[in-house]
Write an enzyme that holds these catalytic residues in place. Structure first.
Site, PDB file in Angstrom:
ATOM      1  N   ASP A 287     -14.897   8.792  14.936  1.00 24.40           N
ATOM      2  CA  ASP A 287     -13.607   8.551  14.296  1.00 24.40           C
ATOM      3  C   ASP A 287     -13.098   9.815  13.611  1.00 24.40           C
ATOM      4  OD1 ASP A 287     -11.413   7.098  13.478  1.00 24.40           O
ATOM      5  OD2 ASP A 287     -12.399   6.242  11.722  1.00 24.40           O
TER       6      ASP A 287
ATOM      7  N   ASN B 148      -7.432   0.433  21.938  1.00 23.47           N
ATOM      8  CA  ASN B 148      -6.782   1.750  22.026  1.00 23.47           C
ATOM      9  C   ASN B 148      -5.625   1.790  23.021  1.00 23.47           C
ATOM     10  OD1 ASN B 148      -9.817   3.722  21.484  1.00 23.47           O
ATOM     11  ND2 ASN B 148      -8.333   2.913  20.025  1.00 23.47           N
TER      12      ASN B 148
END
Length: 247
Positions: A18, A66
């Site tokens: 991340d 995503n």
């Protein structure tokens, strides 16, 4: 010089990579630059796992959520994935890395699905680090697909519903045959699972690193391993009391 490994090492490390976008934004760069920098850390993470004798490394590469990102960014991510596999597959194979891919491939572009299939097939017999790439992966989707498959097996008479157990479900999820992660690392300072390995991480240790993924280098990896080595894992049991000498 070889890094001195911690005394107690995990067999399986899973990483939520991340912070690519924030890394790029802090430098006035497009998000794509952060994703490309993150690919370099993937290579380093695989090498570090091999160096530390970690058997399994799972990387959360692309979640099923995503796809909701801007189309331009999604296209860039797909291009980076294509580039990574085409450029690095030979090196990973030479380094004895075994690649496995988890997630739903039904909605993935045919050329990417072919690349993922090729990566798995080419490295199938390798005996080094097993690199598990979570692509188009979401844990809730994984569990839904597993339950659906079990329901179909029950309906066809292949499974007695009275015999469905935790072990049954474990054979239908994407990571069947792979040990559950001992350690889950998340970079960027965020402290959540984000729909990642919900079933498998039931007894994992968590280490949340403040650095963004493109800054997660070998040193940071070993810091996470050192933190893991200090943990007392009891899996729900009570720690055995110390017995006084002479009692």
């Amino acid at each position: 010089m070889r890094h001195e490994s911690p005394l107690s090492l995990p067999r399986h490390v899973a990483i939520i990579m991340d912070g690519n976008g924030r890394w790029a934004r802090a430098r006035g760069l497009p998000r794509t630059a952060g994703h490309r920098a993150g690919v370099e850390r993937v290579r380093e993470a695989v090498r570090t796992a091999a160096e530390a004798n970690i058997g399994y490394l799972t990387l959360f590469a692309f979640s099923s959520e995503n796809w909701n990102r801007p189309q331009e960014e999604v296209s860039d991510l797909m291009g980076i994935l294509r580039f990574f596999i085409r450029r690095d597959l030979a090196d990973l194979h030479r380094e004895n890395v075994c690649i496995k891919v988890i997630g739903c491939r039904d909605t993935v572009q045919p050329d990417i699905r072919a690349l993922l299939d090729e990566a798995e097939e080419r490295t199938r017999n390798n005996t080094g680090v097993t690199l598990i790439i979570a692509f188009n992966y979401g844990a809730r989707n994984e569990l839904t697909r597993a339950v659906r498959s079990i329901a179909e097996a029950v309906r066809s008479g292949r499974i007695d519903p009275a015999h469905v157990s935790e072990a049954t479900l474990s054979t239908y999820i994407d990571t069947t045959g792979i040990p559950d992660p001992d350690l889950v690392i998340r970079t960027s300072g965020e402290q959540r699972l984000s729909n990642f390995l919900l079933w498998q991480a039931a007894y994992s240790e968590f280490v949340f690193m403040p650095c963004l993924w493109p800054d997660f280098d070998r040193k940071a990896f070993y810091e996470a391993l050192a933190e893991y080595s200090r943990r007392d894992r009891r899996f729900g049991a009570v720690e055995a009391p110390e017995i006084a000498v002479g009692s």
